[in-house]
Design a protein around this motif. Structure first.
Motif, mmCIF file in Angstrom:
data_model
loop_
_atom_site.group_PDB
_atom_site.id
_atom_site.type_symbol
_atom_site.label_atom_id
_atom_site.label_comp_id
_atom_site.label_asym_id
_atom_site.label_seq_id
_atom_site.Cartn_x
_atom_site.Cartn_y
_atom_site.Cartn_z
ATOM 1 N N PHE A 1 0.847 -1.200 0.000
ATOM 2 C CA PHE A 1 0.000 0.000 0.000
ATOM 3 C C PHE A 1 0.885 1.253 0.000
ATOM 4 C CE2 PHE A 1 -4.541 0.956 1.455
ATOM 5 C CZ PHE A 1 -4.532 2.184 0.801
ATOM 6 N N CYS A 2 1.899 1.246 0.842
ATOM 7 C CA CYS A 2 2.830 2.383 0.887
ATOM 8 C C CYS A 2 3.531 2.572 -0.458
ATOM 9 C CB CYS A 2 3.863 2.174 1.999
ATOM 10 S SG CYS A 2 3.181 2.331 3.653
ATOM 11 N N PHE A 3 3.879 1.466 -1.111
ATOM 12 C CA PHE A 3 4.562 1.559 -2.403
ATOM 13 C C PHE A 3 3.647 2.173 -3.461
ATOM 14 C CE2 PHE A 3 5.534 -0.247 -6.599
ATOM 15 C CZ PHE A 3 6.824 0.240 -6.765
ATOM 16 N N ILE A 4 2.361 1.827 -3.442
ATOM 17 C CA ILE A 4 1.414 2.396 -4.407
ATOM 18 C C ILE A 4 1.334 3.913 -4.240
ATOM 19 C CG2 ILE A 4 -1.035 2.508 -5.018
ATOM 20 C CD1 ILE A 4 0.415 0.049 -6.082
ATOM 21 N N VAL A 5 1.249 4.368 -2.986
ATOM 22 C CA VAL A 5 1.202 5.808 -2.724
ATOM 23 C C VAL A 5 2.516 6.468 -3.128
ATOM 24 C CG1 VAL A 5 0.943 7.570 -0.933
ATOM 25 C CG2 VAL A 5 -0.476 5.500 -0.870
ATOM 26 N N PHE A 6 3.634 5.814 -2.796
ATOM 27 C CA PHE A 6 4.954 6.347 -3.164
ATOM 28 C C PHE A 6 5.085 6.487 -4.679
ATOM 29 C CE2 PHE A 6 9.315 5.464 -4.522
ATOM 30 C CZ PHE A 6 10.021 6.443 -3.838
ATOM 31 N N LEU A 7 4.661 5.439 -5.408
ATOM 32 C CA LEU A 7 4.759 5.459 -6.862
ATOM 33 C C LEU A 7 3.907 6.584 -7.456
ATOM 34 C CD1 LEU A 7 5.917 3.945 -9.351
ATOM 35 C CD2 LEU A 7 3.811 2.597 -9.364
ATOM 36 N N GLY A 8 2.670 6.711 -6.979
ATOM 37 C CA GLY A 8 1.789 7.745 -7.505
ATOM 38 C C GLY A 8 2.263 9.144 -7.198
ATOM 39 N N THR A 9 3.002 9.302 -6.107
ATOM 40 C CA THR A 9 3.484 10.627 -5.710
ATOM 41 C C THR A 9 4.757 11.013 -6.453
ATOM 42 O OG1 THR A 9 2.552 10.244 -3.503
ATOM 43 C CG2 THR A 9 4.135 12.041 -3.734
ATOM 44 N N TRP A 10 5.671 10.050 -6.606
ATOM 45 C CA TRP A 10 6.987 10.378 -7.144
ATOM 46 C C TRP A 10 7.130 10.164 -8.642
ATOM 47 C CZ3 TRP A 10 11.005 12.824 -4.914
ATOM 48 C CH2 TRP A 10 10.933 13.032 -3.533
ATOM 49 N N TYR A 11 6.328 9.315 -9.243
ATOM 50 C CA TYR A 11 6.470 9.029 -10.672
ATOM 51 C C TYR A 11 6.382 10.290 -11.541
ATOM 52 C CZ TYR A 11 5.741 6.925 -15.262
ATOM 53 O OH TYR A 11 5.847 6.594 -16.587
ATOM 54 N N PRO A 12 5.404 11.186 -11.311
ATOM 55 C CA PRO A 12 5.373 12.414 -12.123
ATOM 56 C C PRO A 12 6.638 13.251 -11.992
ATOM 57 C CG PRO A 12 3.302 12.113 -10.962
ATOM 58 C CD PRO A 12 4.250 11.119 -10.390
ATOM 59 N N LEU A 13 7.237 13.275 -10.792
ATOM 60 C CA LEU A 13 8.456 14.059 -10.588
ATOM 61 C C LEU A 13 9.639 13.445 -11.327
ATOM 62 C CD1 LEU A 13 8.087 14.761 -6.748
ATOM 63 C CD2 LEU A 13 7.360 16.195 -8.656
ATOM 64 N N VAL A 14 9.708 12.105 -11.329
ATOM 65 C CA VAL A 14 10.791 11.417 -12.036
ATOM 66 C C VAL A 14 10.673 11.654 -13.541
ATOM 67 C CG1 VAL A 14 11.778 9.161 -12.571
ATOM 68 C CG2 VAL A 14 11.060 9.679 -10.235
ATOM 69 N N VAL A 15 9.450 11.537 -14.070
ATOM 70 C CA VAL A 15 9.227 11.763 -15.508
ATOM 71 C C VAL A 15 9.618 13.190 -15.884
ATOM 72 C CG1 VAL A 15 7.460 11.957 -17.299
ATOM 73 C CG2 VAL A 15 7.443 10.008 -15.737
ATOM 74 N N GLU A 16 9.254 14.160 -15.056
ATOM 75 C CA GLU A 16 9.594 15.554 -15.352
ATOM 76 C C GLU A 16 11.105 15.771 -15.304
ATOM 77 O OE1 GLU A 16 8.532 20.087 -13.800
ATOM 78 O OE2 GLU A 16 7.636 18.336 -12.822
ATOM 79 N N ALA A 17 11.778 15.123 -14.341
ATOM 80 C CA ALA A 17 13.227 15.293 -14.219
ATOM 81 C C ALA A 17 13.970 14.633 -15.379
ATOM 82 C CB ALA A 17 13.703 14.694 -12.893
ATOM 83 N N VAL A 18 13.488 13.476 -15.855
ATOM 84 C CA VAL A 18 14.197 12.728 -16.897
ATOM 85 C C VAL A 18 13.814 13.200 -18.291
ATOM 86 C CG1 VAL A 18 14.541 10.432 -17.897
ATOM 87 C CG2 VAL A 18 14.462 10.702 -15.407
ATOM 88 N N GLN A 19 12.508 13.378 -18.534
ATOM 89 C CA GLN A 19 12.025 13.684 -19.887
ATOM 90 C C GLN A 19 11.595 15.136 -20.067
ATOM 91 O OE1 GLN A 19 8.957 10.885 -20.896
ATOM 92 N NE2 GLN A 19 10.293 9.086 -20.702
ATOM 93 N N GLY A 20 11.477 15.876 -18.988
ATOM 94 C CA GLY A 20 11.045 17.260 -19.092
ATOM 95 C C GLY A 20 9.550 17.412 -19.354
ATOM 96 N N LYS A 21 8.790 16.340 -19.204
ATOM 97 C CA LYS A 21 7.340 16.389 -19.417
ATOM 98 C C LYS A 21 6.629 16.431 -18.072
ATOM 99 C CE LYS A 21 7.560 13.574 -23.621
ATOM 100 N NZ LYS A 21 7.087 12.313 -24.265
ATOM 101 N N ARG A 22 5.513 17.154 -18.079
ATOM 102 C CA ARG A 22 4.715 17.223 -16.860
ATOM 103 C C ARG A 22 3.491 16.332 -17.004
ATOM 104 N NH1 ARG A 22 4.412 23.177 -14.030
ATOM 105 N NH2 ARG A 22 6.645 23.388 -13.600
ATOM 106 N N ILE A 23 3.339 15.389 -16.081
ATOM 107 C CA ILE A 23 2.160 14.529 -16.059
ATOM 108 C C ILE A 23 1.566 14.584 -14.647
ATOM 109 C CG2 ILE A 23 3.089 12.988 -17.821
ATOM 110 C CD1 ILE A 23 3.574 10.950 -15.575
ATOM 111 N N SER A 24 0.320 14.237 -14.554
ATOM 112 C CA SER A 24 -0.327 14.231 -13.240
ATOM 113 C C SER A 24 -1.023 12.891 -13.034
ATOM 114 C CB SER A 24 -1.343 15.376 -13.128
ATOM 115 O OG SER A 24 -2.365 15.224 -14.094
ATOM 116 N N ILE A 25 -0.928 12.383 -11.822
ATOM 117 C CA ILE A 25 -1.624 11.162 -11.435
ATOM 118 C C ILE A 25 -2.639 11.543 -10.371
ATOM 119 C CG2 ILE A 25 -1.385 8.907 -10.328
ATOM 120 C CD1 ILE A 25 1.332 8.634 -11.582
#
Length: 274
Positions: free
Chosen positions: A1-25
């Motif tokens: 459960f903690c991992f699901i919340v962690f993934l949903g919170t941090w994945y958009p930040l990782v995508v923005e840092a690596v690809q420069g794209k902004r996404i929202s979950i």
């Protein structure tokens, strides 16, 4: 459960840092992922209490599960007949009822008072208290999420609107200037099934260094449901207001459940120890 919340919170930040794209979950992701996991946690919570340490027998566990499952099914069917006609609510009620009746039947079988059990084995029965709080918390979240009503209305002075079983009547606006801010309040008479419940006063706060006003909702809470009124817009002459109305059942049980979880942990730590 903690991992699901962690993934949903941090994945958009990782995508923005690596690809420069902004996404929202948003909410749909968390709902789709957390609801099945919550149901699995509830199932394991009930079965875990029936499983002896290091010597669980599937046949004995199934036998011990029969009566709690039947009692839980009766409760679920009763709730369905009373109007709780949602598949997820039925599943949550069944699993919560199963875990509750497992604990209740074990306490009954010991033929001792809950206080005696708590003094003899504070870790186990303090855990029971925490489990009970967790069940109440999950039920509160389920009911408030699935049966929430959310509407926006616009009322002129003296005009009424009906939302669910509530009748809201806009009375007047009152403004006040304070050293920190300028406040505008809307007085709204509230009735339920024709019975007056009093006046609610949502307000908007205008701060000198802020372009947008900050709203302060009015809340009416009881053990069954919460009513929230938020002031969205006020006409210049104060004769008309726009309100956001939220009716959420069972919210107070989220807070009660959280308090009981904490209480169970404290009992497990403190009771019966020198």
């Amino acid at each position: 459960f903690c991992f699901i919340v962690f993934l949903g919170t941090w994945y958009p930040l990782v995508v923005e840092a690596v690809q420069g794209k902004r996404i929202s979950i948003g909410e749909p992701y968390f709902n789709q992922m957390s609801v099945p996991i919550t149901c699995m946690i509830l199932l394991v919570l009930g079965i875990g209490l029936l499983t002896p340490w290091r010597k669980g027998d599937p046949k004995k566990i199934l036998g011990s599960s029969r009566l709690p499952a039947i009692l839980s099914l009766v409760v679920t069917v009763g709730a369905w007949l009373m109007g709780a006609k949602s598949l997820w609510i039925a599943l949550v009620l069944f699993l919560c009822g199963f875990a509750f009746f497992v604990m209740l039947l074990e306490v009954i079988r010991t033929k001792q008072s809950p206080l005696q059990l708590l003094m003899e084995n504070p870790r186990r029965y303090g855990g029971f208290v925490s489990h009970l709080g967790a069940l109440l918390l999950v039920i509160g979240v389920a009911f408030s999420s699935i049966y929430e009503t959310d509407r926006e209305i616009t009322l002129k002075q003296g005009e009424s609107a009906e939302i669910g079983k509530y009748t809201l009547t806009f009375d007047e606006t009152v403004s006040r200037d304070t050293p920190q801010r300028f406040e505008v309040r809307a007085k709204v008479d509230v009735a339920r099934n024709g019975r007056p419940l009093g006046v609610m006063t949502p307000q908007m706060n205008y701060y000198p260094n802020s372009k947008e006003p900050v709203g302060t909702p009015a809340i009416r809470s009881n053990l069954i449901r919460d009513l929230y009124l938020t002031l969205i817009q006020v006409a210049e002459n104060g004769s008309q207001v726009s309100l956001r109305v939220i009716i959420a059942p069972g919210v107070v049980w989220i807070w009660i459940g959280g308090f009981i979880v904490m209480l169970g942990g404290l009992l497990a730590l403190c009771v019966g120890r020198k």
